[in-house]
Design a protein around this motif. Structure first.
Motif, PDB file in Angstrom:
ATOM      1  N   ILE B   6      38.523  34.723  38.812  1.00  0.00           N
ATOM      2  CA  ILE B   6      38.721  35.821  39.757  1.00  0.00           C
ATOM      3  C   ILE B   6      39.926  36.625  39.289  1.00  0.00           C
ATOM      4  O   ILE B   6      41.059  36.121  39.288  1.00  0.00           O
ATOM      5  N   SER B  16      49.556  40.277  32.701  1.00  0.00           N
ATOM      6  CA  SER B  16      48.648  39.378  33.414  1.00  0.00           C
ATOM      7  C   SER B  16      47.174  39.588  33.071  1.00  0.00           C
ATOM      8  O   SER B  16      46.445  38.632  32.838  1.00  0.00           O
ATOM      9  N   GLU B  19      46.390  38.334  29.612  1.00  0.00           N
ATOM     10  CA  GLU B  19      46.477  36.874  29.520  1.00  0.00           C
ATOM     11  C   GLU B  19      45.315  36.192  30.244  1.00  0.00           C
ATOM     12  O   GLU B  19      44.855  35.132  29.823  1.00  0.00           O
ATOM     13  N   SER B  20      44.832  36.824  31.327  1.00  0.00           N
ATOM     14  CA  SER B  20      43.692  36.217  32.018  1.00  0.00           C
ATOM     15  C   SER B  20      42.416  36.371  31.181  1.00  0.00           C
ATOM     16  O   SER B  20      41.593  35.455  31.114  1.00  0.00           O
ATOM     17  N   VAL B  23      42.220  33.776  28.509  1.00  0.00           N
ATOM     18  CA  VAL B  23      41.690  32.496  28.991  1.00  0.00           C
ATOM     19  C   VAL B  23      40.157  32.544  28.984  1.00  0.00           C
ATOM     20  O   VAL B  23      39.498  31.593  28.557  1.00  0.00           O
ATOM     21  N   LEU B  37      34.724  37.563  38.391  1.00  0.00           N
ATOM     22  CA  LEU B  37      34.688  38.446  39.561  1.00  0.00           C
ATOM     23  C   LEU B  37      35.946  39.315  39.543  1.00  0.00           C
ATOM     24  O   LEU B  37      37.063  38.809  39.503  1.00  0.00           O
ATOM     25  N   LEU B  39      38.385  41.792  41.413  1.00  0.00           N
ATOM     26  CA  LEU B  39      38.779  42.101  42.790  1.00  0.00           C
ATOM     27  C   LEU B  39      39.965  43.052  42.787  1.00  0.00           C
ATOM     28  O   LEU B  39      40.761  43.045  41.852  1.00  0.00           O
ATOM     29  N   HIS B 113      37.258  27.345  40.007  1.00  0.00           N
ATOM     30  CA  HIS B 113      37.694  28.740  40.162  1.00  0.00           C
ATOM     31  C   HIS B 113      39.045  28.891  39.478  1.00  0.00           C
ATOM     32  O   HIS B 113      39.925  28.064  39.676  1.00  0.00           O
ATOM     33  N   MET B 114      39.182  29.934  38.711  1.00  0.00           N
ATOM     34  CA  MET B 114      40.508  30.250  38.168  1.00  0.00           C
ATOM     35  C   MET B 114      40.910  31.592  38.730  1.00  0.00           C
ATOM     36  O   MET B 114      40.224  32.585  38.527  1.00  0.00           O
ATOM     37  N   VAL B 115      42.005  31.620  39.467  1.00  0.00           N
ATOM     38  CA  VAL B 115      42.417  32.846  40.146  1.00  0.00           C
ATOM     39  C   VAL B 115      43.591  33.473  39.396  1.00  0.00           C
ATOM     40  O   VAL B 115      44.611  32.824  39.191  1.00  0.00           O
ATOM     41  N   PHE B 116      43.431  34.705  38.975  1.00  0.00           N
ATOM     42  CA  PHE B 116      44.522  35.413  38.288  1.00  0.00           C
ATOM     43  C   PHE B 116      44.871  36.684  39.046  1.00  0.00           C
ATOM     44  O   PHE B 116      44.006  37.363  39.526  1.00  0.00           O
TER      45      PHE B 116
END
Lengths: 152, 116
Positions: B6, B16, B19-20, B23, B37, B39, B113-116
């Motif tokens: 996310i 950020s 870097e996300s 990943v 996703l 957002l 879930h990975m949230v960034f």
């Protein structure tokens, strides 16, 4: 806010079964020493997992989180030293503390090997922490039942 | 083990977003292609950036590389698009649009879930 919402979804199942089932976790720490509340939550959560008998495959420090692995930060005496807390937790539970090598190098955090490679003037990666690639995060995530990230 | 990333970081201004996406590419290299996703400000990562300041890495180039890494499941939240006055047609990639009400349902379909 969204992060917390989804994180709570993740945490729910193990909380229900914590007395019966031991799960494997990977924890990602993306918040640094300056986001004290979040960084402390990451530490307390990981510690509680270990206390409750869950397995933590690896804690992976990424983005601002890499600063927690510097041995050159000096904290005021009456404040928490999160680096020392992580180091002690690692010693107590044989916990692996991985630090993203790419971000670490850009943030001025180096171990002996990188110090030699780039001919730098000092080594500052704190004991118990290990520099590693993002691939180690990917491999830990595939082996874990739960992946929990802090920060953002 | 299926993974949903996310991403809600704006493309430039901090590292950020890059870097996300790093990943995401590494997960794909380990044959764990995540769904993504976008957002909030994260939707701006999908704008076709014709001009990128020379001081920044071109996020658009990484985004267009996702399909080469077999990352094909891209989701975007309708309300986030609305927030910036954008439509699906403004974006550089074909994406699935999802309403905010359905986001939790989408999340529940993934193990991680990975949230960034």
């Amino acid at each position: 806010m969204a992060g917390f919402l989804y994180m709570s979804d993740l945490i729910k199942p193990p909380a229900l079964h914590s007395s019966h089932t031991s799960l494997t976790y990977t924890v990602i720490v993306r918040c640094g020493p300056h986001q004290q509340g979040q960084s402390l939550s990451a530490f307390e959560f990981t510690k509680e997992l270990l206390v409750q008998g869950h397995q933590v495959l690896r804690v992976f420090f990424y983005q601002q989180g890499v600063h927690l692995s510097s041995s050159l930060r000096v904290m005021p005496q009456d404040e928490l030293d999160l680096t020392a807390l992580w180091q002690q937790l690692s010693l107590d539970y044989d916990l692996e503390l991985g630090v993203c090598i790419a971000v670490a190098l850009q943030s001025g955090i180096v171990d002996q090997q990188e110090c030699r490679r780039y001919e730098l003037s000092a080594v500052n990666l704190a004991p118990q922490f290990t520099l590693m690639g993002l691939g180690q995060l990917a491999s830990a995530s595939v082996e874990s039942d739960r992946l929990v990230s802090f920060g953002g | 083990m299926s993974c949903l990333m996310i991403l809600s970081c704006a493309p430039y201004g901090s590292r950020s977003a890059k870097e996300s996406l790093d990943v995401a590419l590494v997960l794909a290299a380990f044959e764990q292609q995540p769904a993504i996703l976008f957002l909030n400000e994260g939707v701006l990562q999908l704008l076709p950036a014709s001009k990128c300041p020379a001081t920044h890495k071109h996020i658009g180039k990484i985004i267009s590389a996702l399909s080469m890494y077999d990352i094909n499941e891209l989701w975007i939240e309708q309300e986030s698009l609305d927030q910036f006055g954008l439509t699906k047609e403004d974006l550089s990639q074909p994406v699935n649009v999802i309403s905010r009400a359905k986001v939790s349902e989408l999340c529940s379909q993934y193990d991680q879930h990975m949230v960034f």
